[in-house]
Design a protein around this motif. Structure first.
Motif, PDB file in Angstrom:
ATOM      1  N   LEU A 122       0.857  -1.191   0.000  1.00 17.36           N
ATOM      2  CA  LEU A 122       0.000   0.000   0.000  1.00 17.36           C
ATOM      3  C   LEU A 122       0.891   1.237   0.000  1.00 17.36           C
ATOM      4  N   ARG A 123       1.496   1.499  -1.153  1.00 17.05           N
ATOM      5  CA  ARG A 123       2.494   2.552  -1.233  1.00 17.05           C
ATOM      6  C   ARG A 123       2.305   3.348  -2.526  1.00 17.05           C
ATOM      7  N   PRO A 124       2.306   4.687  -2.440  1.00 22.74           N
ATOM      8  CA  PRO A 124       2.131   5.504  -3.644  1.00 22.74           C
ATOM      9  C   PRO A 124       3.438   5.633  -4.418  1.00 22.74           C
ATOM     10  N   ARG A 125       3.675   4.731  -5.337  1.00 22.34           N
ATOM     11  CA  ARG A 125       4.947   4.710  -6.050  1.00 22.34           C
ATOM     12  C   ARG A 125       5.170   5.975  -6.884  1.00 22.34           C
ATOM     13  N   ARG A 126       4.084   6.615  -7.287  1.00 25.89           N
ATOM     14  CA  ARG A 126       4.212   7.772  -8.174  1.00 25.89           C
ATOM     15  C   ARG A 126       3.784   9.053  -7.462  1.00 25.89           C
ATOM     16  N   LEU A 127       4.161   9.157  -6.212  1.00 24.87           N
ATOM     17  CA  LEU A 127       3.789  10.315  -5.406  1.00 24.87           C
ATOM     18  C   LEU A 127       4.294  11.614  -6.015  1.00 24.87           C
ATOM     19  N   ARG A 128       5.555  11.647  -6.414  1.00 26.38           N
ATOM     20  CA  ARG A 128       6.133  12.888  -6.945  1.00 26.38           C
ATOM     21  C   ARG A 128       5.469  13.278  -8.264  1.00 26.38           C
ATOM     22  N   ASP A 129       5.211  12.301  -9.125  1.00 27.58           N
ATOM     23  CA  ASP A 129       4.531  12.603 -10.383  1.00 27.58           C
ATOM     24  C   ASP A 129       3.149  13.186 -10.123  1.00 27.58           C
ATOM     25  N   ALA A 130       2.421  12.593  -9.189  1.00 24.20           N
ATOM     26  CA  ALA A 130       1.077  13.070  -8.883  1.00 24.20           C
ATOM     27  C   ALA A 130       1.113  14.473  -8.277  1.00 24.20           C
ATOM     28  N   SER A 131       2.086  14.730  -7.420  1.00 27.78           N
ATOM     29  CA  SER A 131       2.196  16.054  -6.816  1.00 27.78           C
ATOM     30  C   SER A 131       2.465  17.115  -7.877  1.00 27.78           C
ATOM     31  N   ARG A 132       3.331  16.793  -8.847  1.00 25.76           N
ATOM     32  CA  ARG A 132       3.601  17.743  -9.931  1.00 25.76           C
ATOM     33  C   ARG A 132       2.346  17.995 -10.765  1.00 25.76           C
ATOM     34  N   LEU A 133       1.557  16.939 -10.990  1.00 25.76           N
ATOM     35  CA  LEU A 133       0.336  17.104 -11.771  1.00 25.76           C
ATOM     36  C   LEU A 133      -0.649  18.035 -11.062  1.00 25.76           C
ATOM     37  N   TRP A 134      -0.851  17.821  -9.753  1.00 30.99           N
ATOM     38  CA  TRP A 134      -1.773  18.692  -9.014  1.00 30.99           C
ATOM     39  C   TRP A 134      -1.268  20.124  -8.994  1.00 30.99           C
ATOM     40  N   ALA A 135       0.052  20.317  -8.906  1.00 30.05           N
ATOM     41  CA  ALA A 135       0.603  21.674  -8.938  1.00 30.05           C
ATOM     42  C   ALA A 135       0.342  22.330 -10.294  1.00 30.05           C
ATOM     43  N   SER A 136       0.489  21.569 -11.376  1.00 28.91           N
ATOM     44  CA  SER A 136       0.208  22.101 -12.715  1.00 28.91           C
ATOM     45  C   SER A 136      -1.258  22.480 -12.853  1.00 28.91           C
ATOM     46  N   LEU A 137      -2.134  21.635 -12.304  1.00 24.96           N
ATOM     47  CA  LEU A 137      -3.563  21.934 -12.349  1.00 24.96           C
ATOM     48  C   LEU A 137      -3.888  23.205 -11.573  1.00 24.96           C
ATOM     49  N   THR A 138      -3.225  23.413 -10.451  1.00 23.32           N
ATOM     50  CA  THR A 138      -3.445  24.625  -9.666  1.00 23.32           C
ATOM     51  C   THR A 138      -3.051  25.853 -10.460  1.00 23.32           C
ATOM     52  N   ASP A 139      -1.896  25.780 -11.129  1.00 25.12           N
ATOM     53  CA  ASP A 139      -1.434  26.919 -11.924  1.00 25.12           C
ATOM     54  C   ASP A 139      -2.379  27.209 -13.090  1.00 25.12           C
ATOM     55  N   ALA A 140      -2.885  26.146 -13.709  1.00 23.85           N
ATOM     56  CA  ALA A 140      -3.693  26.312 -14.922  1.00 23.85           C
ATOM     57  C   ALA A 140      -5.153  26.649 -14.625  1.00 23.85           C
ATOM     58  N   ARG A 141      -5.719  26.076 -13.557  1.00 23.89           N
ATOM     59  CA  ARG A 141      -7.154  26.205 -13.323  1.00 23.89           C
ATOM     60  C   ARG A 141      -7.509  26.882 -12.006  1.00 23.89           C
ATOM     61  N   GLY A 142      -6.519  27.057 -11.169  1.00 21.76           N
ATOM     62  CA  GLY A 142      -6.808  27.587  -9.852  1.00 21.76           C
ATOM     63  C   GLY A 142      -7.232  26.493  -8.890  1.00 21.76           C
ATOM     64  N   VAL A 143      -7.410  26.873  -7.636  1.00 19.94           N
ATOM     65  CA  VAL A 143      -7.746  25.913  -6.594  1.00 19.94           C
ATOM     66  C   VAL A 143      -9.098  25.251  -6.858  1.00 19.94           C
ATOM     67  N   ASP A 144     -10.101  26.036  -7.238  1.00 19.29           N
ATOM     68  CA  ASP A 144     -11.432  25.466  -7.460  1.00 19.29           C
ATOM     69  C   ASP A 144     -11.443  24.503  -8.637  1.00 19.29           C
TER      70      ASP A 144
END
Length: 476
Positions: A391-413
């Protein structure tokens, strides 16, 4: 008669610092040893972690004659168990005993005092205030509690039961199936005893793994799954102190950063109603594709000696589960790993956004937690052996970068709106190309908005319009 005649006794409900170790048999070696923390490890069996190779030696090795009757009574209860695939009563007893023995570094469990309880409540309250600025999801923690390790065991066992029972059930069924059909009727009592022993052995293994994990976790959501009661943010002060001891970071900052992570998890699980069942369903879907190593099990059954029931324990400890090498099983594993990564990545992203402007140690704590989640601990390895899954998130860093990109592009909402439905979340392929997902989704939703606007009409218009508005909002 002693309180713990053969290592199955419960520790006190409210343990005091260091007292548990003093109550054990002085010849027991002070508890479990680091070399094999998930053997039977019951007290009174030949030194640290004694009894790992022979649980019955662990039970009976240090008994005096007055305790022998109680020992046989316990053995009878174990053999007469007729519950589910795992003897969870035994698992609970073993977990609490493992907790009372302390961790490998000598840290003992301790009851939570008023000052620690207040500190945790204030940390969670402040964490929720900071998170209000970085996520559209409201607070999900109705209460904030400080748990001892023993309290963590009590609170999380129901979730472990939901995770482990499906795989254990497969083993119990396989125990009967490996015998020829014409022999099953004749061997009914033997099969029943084997299943009882299997439930006891599984209970012992799970109990010890949960007990050791209780010495590692700092909250109720450490493994990315909601293990505790809904709406209850929980931190473990004794483990937080151990976690921050060598970090050169003020204890208050460590506690606050961990409170941010716990509170962020609580928001996600409270306000994304499908998420818990999605994660547990992904675990169950993966478990259904696991096959029992029938060759190993047949060998165990063929050589089963009622006088040496530890053979079943050895088989469990070595692992009898093999993932099916099929496209369906690979897809199930990908879904599970992606789901865990998306949860952990979102928490990582929002916690960093909240902590970075306010905590000087935010970067160091973030990297420490990332490495900790990526590597896992010995207890997680044991669960991997028992249920065939890490039960381990092997792609944690990739997912974190994706959420950061989404924040920049679309905002928090716009970012948080993706949690409205599981089909809207990124896939494993999207983690490879975060920017592509962000821009492609914007284009697709825009085109869909235009197409639905042109096609809407008649009696279907309200439903289409509702879907249209929902998807349009997600891109804003």
């Amino acid at each position: 008669m002693s309180d713990t005649p053969f290592g199955f006794g419960l520790p006190p409900e409210e343990p005091e610092d260091g007292d548990e170790g003093k109550k054990k048999d002085p010849q027991s070696g002070g508890g479990q040893g680091p070399a094999n923390p998930f053997g039977f490890g019951l007290s009174g069996a030949g030194g640290p972690g004694g009894g790992a190779d022979n649980p019955f030696a662990a039970m009976f090795g240090s008994l005096n004659p007055t305790d022998l009757g109680a020992a046989f009574q316990q053995l009878g209860q174990m053999l007469s168990y007729e519950g589910g695939p795992v003897n969870w009563d035994m698992a609970k007893q073993i977990a609490r005993q493992t907790v009372s023995q302390g961790t490998a570094d000598g840290t003992k469990d301790a009851s939570v005092g008023p000052a620690e309880r207040t500190a945790v409540q204030e940390a969670v309250r402040l964490a929720d205030l900071w998170l209000d600025d970085v996520t559209s999801l409201p607070s999900g923690a109705g209460t904030a509690v400080a748990w001892s390790r023993a309290e963590w065991v009590e609170a999380t066992l129901p979730a472990w039961q939901e995770l482990v029972d499906p795989v254990a059930e497969r083993v119990g069924t396989a125990m009967g199936d490996v015998l020829p059909e014409e022999m099953q009727a004749m061997a009914g009592p033997l099969i029943g005893m084997m299943r009882s022993m299997g439930g006891a052995m599984f209970g012992t293994q799970i109990g010890q793994a949960v007990g050791v994990l209780a010495g590692e976790v700092v909250g109720s959501t450490d493994i990315g799954l909601p293990l505790g009661p809904a709406g209850k943010a929980a931190l473990l002060p004794v483990n937080i102190e151990t976690f921050g001891k060598d970090l050169s970071v003020p204890q208050e900052e460590v506690r606050l950063y961990l409170a941010l992570r716990e509170a962020a998890h609580q928001r996600l699980f409270a306000h994304v109603p499908w998420l818990r069942s999605h994660l547990f369903g992904a675990v169950d879907g993966y478990a259904r594709g696991i096959k029992v190593d029938t060759a190993k099990l047949e060998d165990v059954v063929g050589q089963f000696d009622p006088q040496n029931p530890e053979q079943l324990q050895d088989a469990l400890q070595q692992g009898m589960f093999q993932p099916e090498d099929t496209p369906e099983q690979k897809a199930a594993l990908a879904r599970l790993e992606t789901a865990l990564a998306l949860v952990e990545g979102w928490v990582d992203a929002v916690v960093h956004a909240a902590a970075k402007p306010r905590l000087s140690s935010a970067d160091a704590l973030r990297e420490t937690l990332r490495r900790r989640r990526a590597s896992g601990g010995p207890a997680e390895q044991t669960f991997a052996t028992l249920i065939g899954l890490e039960l381990r998130p092997r792609r944690l860093r990739d997912a974190s970068r994706l959420w950061a990109s989404l924040t920049d592009a679309r905002g928090v909402d716009g970012r948080d709106a993706l949690w409205a439905h599981p089909d809207m979340l990124p896939t494993a392929t999207d983690l490879d190309d975060p920017d592509g997902f962000v821009h492609r989704e914007q284009i697709d939703f825009s085109e869909l908005d235009k197409m639905l606007g042109e096609a809407a009409g008649g009696s279907e218009k309200p439903n289409l319009k509702k879907d249209d508005d929902t998807k349009g909002d997600e891109t804003e």
